[in-house]
Design a protein around this motif. Structure first.
Motif, short mmCIF file in Angstrom:
data_model
loop_
_atom_site.label_atom_id
_atom_site.label_comp_id
_atom_site.label_asym_id
_atom_site.label_seq_id
_atom_site.Cartn_x
_atom_site.Cartn_y
_atom_site.Cartn_z
N ASP A 1 -3.98 6.17 6.64
CA ASP A 1 -5.43 6.10 6.75
C ASP A 1 -5.86 4.88 7.57
OD1 ASP A 1 -5.80 8.41 5.30
OD2 ASP A 1 -6.24 7.39 3.41
N VAL B 1 0.86 -1.18 0.00
CA VAL B 1 0.00 0.00 0.00
C VAL B 1 0.90 1.24 0.00
CG1 VAL B 1 -1.91 -1.13 1.22
CG2 VAL B 1 -0.16 0.09 2.53
N GLU C 1 0.35 6.87 2.40
CA GLU C 1 -0.91 7.56 2.70
C GLU C 1 -2.02 6.57 3.08
OE1 GLU C 1 0.95 8.13 -0.09
OE2 GLU C 1 1.76 10.06 0.53
N GLU C 2 -2.10 5.45 2.34
CA GLU C 2 -3.11 4.42 2.67
C GLU C 2 -2.82 3.81 4.04
OE1 GLU C 2 -4.42 2.50 -1.57
OE2 GLU C 2 -2.32 2.25 -0.96
#
Length: 82
Positions: A75, A68, A71-72
């Motif tokens: 999150d 990933v 940023e993912e």
């Protein structure tokens, strides 16, 4: 951290100088404590930068392992906190 005992008059007269030190101050009136000053330890900016760089590297490594983006991953980690 050293402890320094100061009379109230000395504290009043030299407050700027006394507060600039890293000493814990015991302010006294007639030899009896009436207050304390505990300085906050200032963070070493270089150590903060080094810790941030290590955190960035670990985040990138973990994101890569999970396939990933960073940023993912952020999150995923903080979605409940928002």
């Amino acid at each position: 951290m050293a402890v320094k005992r100061v009379g109230i008059k000395e504290f009043k007269d030299k407050a700027t100088q006394l507060l600039a030190s890293e000493d814990l101050l015991v302010v006294e009136r007639h030899g009896k404590p009436i207050g304390f000053y505990t300085p906050i330890k200032r963070a070493d900016p270089e150590k903060v930068r080094e810790a941030a760089a290590r955190l960035d590297a670990k985040m990138e490594e973990l994101a890569k392992r999970l396939s990933v983006s960073v940023e993912e991953l952020e999150d995923m980690m903080f979605s409940d906190a928002r």
